[in-house]
Design a protein around this motif. Structure first.
Motif, mmCIF file in Angstrom:
data_model
loop_
_atom_site.group_PDB
_atom_site.id
_atom_site.type_symbol
_atom_site.label_atom_id
_atom_site.label_comp_id
_atom_site.label_asym_id
_atom_site.label_seq_id
_atom_site.Cartn_x
_atom_site.Cartn_y
_atom_site.Cartn_z
ATOM 1 N N GLY A 17 0.800 -1.220 0.000
ATOM 2 C CA GLY A 17 0.000 0.000 0.000
ATOM 3 C C GLY A 17 0.832 1.267 0.000
ATOM 4 N N GLU A 18 2.146 1.133 0.073
ATOM 5 C CA GLU A 18 3.056 2.283 0.062
ATOM 6 C C GLU A 18 3.831 2.284 -1.247
ATOM 7 O OE1 GLU A 18 4.119 2.703 4.778
ATOM 8 O OE2 GLU A 18 4.987 1.002 3.686
ATOM 9 N N PRO A 61 3.047 -7.123 3.271
ATOM 10 C CA PRO A 61 4.414 -6.638 3.524
ATOM 11 C C PRO A 61 5.366 -7.133 2.445
ATOM 12 C CG PRO A 61 3.890 -8.462 4.990
ATOM 13 C CD PRO A 61 2.629 -8.145 4.251
ATOM 14 N N ARG A 62 6.281 -6.276 2.046
ATOM 15 C CA ARG A 62 7.346 -6.658 1.113
ATOM 16 C C ARG A 62 8.632 -6.767 1.936
ATOM 17 N NH1 ARG A 62 7.287 -2.914 -4.056
ATOM 18 N NH2 ARG A 62 7.259 -1.209 -2.538
ATOM 19 N N HIS A 67 11.315 0.658 4.065
ATOM 20 C CA HIS A 67 10.711 1.978 3.902
ATOM 21 C C HIS A 67 11.748 3.047 4.251
ATOM 22 C CE1 HIS A 67 8.118 5.441 4.767
ATOM 23 N NE2 HIS A 67 7.191 4.833 4.035
ATOM 24 N N PRO A 68 12.077 3.954 3.326
ATOM 25 C CA PRO A 68 13.183 4.902 3.575
ATOM 26 C C PRO A 68 13.036 5.729 4.844
ATOM 27 C CG PRO A 68 12.547 4.935 1.267
ATOM 28 C CD PRO A 68 11.526 4.096 1.971
ATOM 29 N N ALA A 69 11.845 6.305 5.075
ATOM 30 C CA ALA A 69 11.682 7.191 6.229
ATOM 31 C C ALA A 69 11.743 6.412 7.541
ATOM 32 C CB ALA A 69 10.361 7.953 6.120
ATOM 33 N N CYS A 132 13.030 -13.399 7.659
ATOM 34 C CA CYS A 132 13.629 -12.438 6.748
ATOM 35 C C CYS A 132 14.287 -13.145 5.559
ATOM 36 C CB CYS A 132 14.675 -11.581 7.480
ATOM 37 S SG CYS A 132 15.489 -10.384 6.400
ATOM 38 N N PRO A 133 13.939 -12.775 4.306
ATOM 39 C CA PRO A 133 14.571 -13.430 3.146
ATOM 40 C C PRO A 133 16.050 -13.134 3.035
ATOM 41 C CG PRO A 133 13.192 -11.572 2.461
ATOM 42 C CD PRO A 133 12.918 -11.778 3.912
ATOM 43 N N TRP A 134 16.521 -12.009 3.576
ATOM 44 C CA TRP A 134 17.948 -11.689 3.528
ATOM 45 C C TRP A 134 18.778 -12.662 4.365
ATOM 46 C CZ3 TRP A 134 17.604 -5.691 4.472
ATOM 47 C CH2 TRP A 134 17.161 -5.081 3.297
ATOM 48 N N LEU A 135 18.146 -13.279 5.369
ATOM 49 C CA LEU A 135 18.888 -14.137 6.291
ATOM 50 C C LEU A 135 18.746 -15.623 5.956
ATOM 51 C CD1 LEU A 135 17.934 -12.364 9.651
ATOM 52 C CD2 LEU A 135 19.826 -11.849 8.107
ATOM 53 N N SER A 136 18.019 -15.934 4.892
ATOM 54 C CA SER A 136 17.748 -17.343 4.575
ATOM 55 C C SER A 136 18.998 -18.089 4.138
ATOM 56 C CB SER A 136 16.683 -17.427 3.474
ATOM 57 O OG SER A 136 17.138 -16.789 2.283
#
Length: 370
Positions: A17-18, A61-62, A67-69, A132-136
């Protein structure tokens, strides 16, 4: 499957949604800016222009997108990426969980690593290692004492006048690191803040392709490299000596090392130094005679005095005296301690810290996403 709620998803994750703001960018003599003055002012933090998101935390959620901010706010205050709370701080620092991406950094190591991933509290860190997919593909849990802001990652645009034949607004690099002291800073639209991690202590390292270093094993290694005898290590950690022996044998097997053939603690400690899973600060350089350096290198390979004597064409008594001289020169309590201090004093390096095994030694753990 129940729909995800914002409370069950890490705070810094972006939702479907963002979306990126359609606000147009323009080039000015001072750098990149948003054409809408109101958007431009709202998106600047400490003279850095940031990507703007519109919409709400709805949809799905992606997990692979931050999210930058929200990411900027959490990194600024060193809050938890998952719950936005303050992670616990000990004498070893703030907890971090980072992925292993060895292909990006052949040199490896965690000291001085650049990351755009925030710290995490203990509860969120445990959940992240499974979600987390980064940690898989493996991860490391650290405690970090210093984490200095060094720059941002984002889209870099060409400066005015650098090319007369190109349009005025030209994107030159996507997802690039720009340091705060760089003249390129006014020409980047930031997406992620970047910190440099210093004084890192590895708490756990899980690599499905090589060796998984449990917290208990790391505690054993930390004490061994301090020169504490193995029989005292078990007592200090309140574990049975058989349990400690079993841990070491399993790791030797994972490393492809015959624990019966060499001094079994040495190859594990050497592997930990190679991969920098223990924090060993540099010491004042020490000079050793060439023959003693050769002895130390073979000690690091796990050779016994008899094997060193055979390899160097010396008598076993000469090797014993050489080992004693090395221990005195390095102020070391044991052979293991001497190898660790030899690394700290600059006598041993990654080329000399090799492991005598038919299989090649594992590559050092790589840098993280930066």
């Amino acid at each position: 499957m129940p729909a995800a709620t914002t409370s069950s998803v890490p705070f810094v994750v972006e939702w479907t949604g963002e979306t990126r703001s359609p606000a147009a960018l323009v080039m000015t003599p001072q750098g990149i800016a948003y054409a809408n003055p109101g958007v431009d002012v709202a998106s600047r933090v400490d003279d850095v222009l940031w990507e703007v998101r519109v919409g709400t935390r709805t949809g799905r959620p992606r997990h692979a997108v931050l999210h930058p901010a929200r990411l900027r706010d959490v990194m600024q205050e060193l809050r938890c990426a998952g719950c936005k709370g303050l992670p616990d701080r000990t004498a070893d620092g703030v907890p971090w969980v980072l992925p292993l991406l060895a292909d990006e950094a052949p040199g490896g190591g965690w000291e001085g690593v650049l990351t755009s991933i925030p710290p995490m509290c203990q509860d969120c860190a445990s959940a992240a290692t499974t979600l987390c997919p980064w940690l898989s593909d493996g991860y490391v849990k650290l405690r970090v004492r210093q984490a200095e802001h060094v720059g941002v990652r984002g889209n870099l645009y060409r400066r005015p006048g650098e090319s007369e034949t190109s349009p005025e607004l030209v994107l030159t690099d996507v997802d690039t690191l720009v340091r705060y002291d760089s003249p390129d800073l006014p020409f980047v639209v930031a997406r992620e803040p970047v910190r440099e991690l210093r004084e890192c202590t590895v708490i756990e390292l899980v690599d499905p392709h090589t060796v998984s270093w449990s917290a208990r094993t790391l505690d054993i290694i930390r004490l061994l490299v301090q020169g504490i005898p193995h029989y005292r290590v078990a007592d200090m950690l309140d574990i049975g000596r058989w349990t400690m022996e079993h841990d070491i044998i399993l790791i030797c097997q994972q490393l492809g090392i015959d624990s019966r053939k060499y001094l079994r603690y040495m190859p594990v400690v050497v592997a930990a130094i190679r991969r920098r899973v223990v924090h060993l600060p540099p010491l004042t350089p020490v000079r050793l005679r060439e023959r003693l350096v050769k002895v130390l290198v073979l000690m690091a390979a796990g050779y016994t005095n008899r094997q060193i004597a055979g390899a160097l064409g010396l008598t076993e008594n000469a090797v014993k005296n050489g080992v004693k001289e090395i221990l005195r020169a390095l102020d070391a309590r044991s052979r293991l301690h001497a190898v660790a201090r030899g690394w700290q004093c600059g006598i041993l390096d990654l080329d000399s810290l090799w492991l005598p095994t038919s299989a090649s030694a594992p590559a050092p753990a790589g840098q993280v996403r930066a």
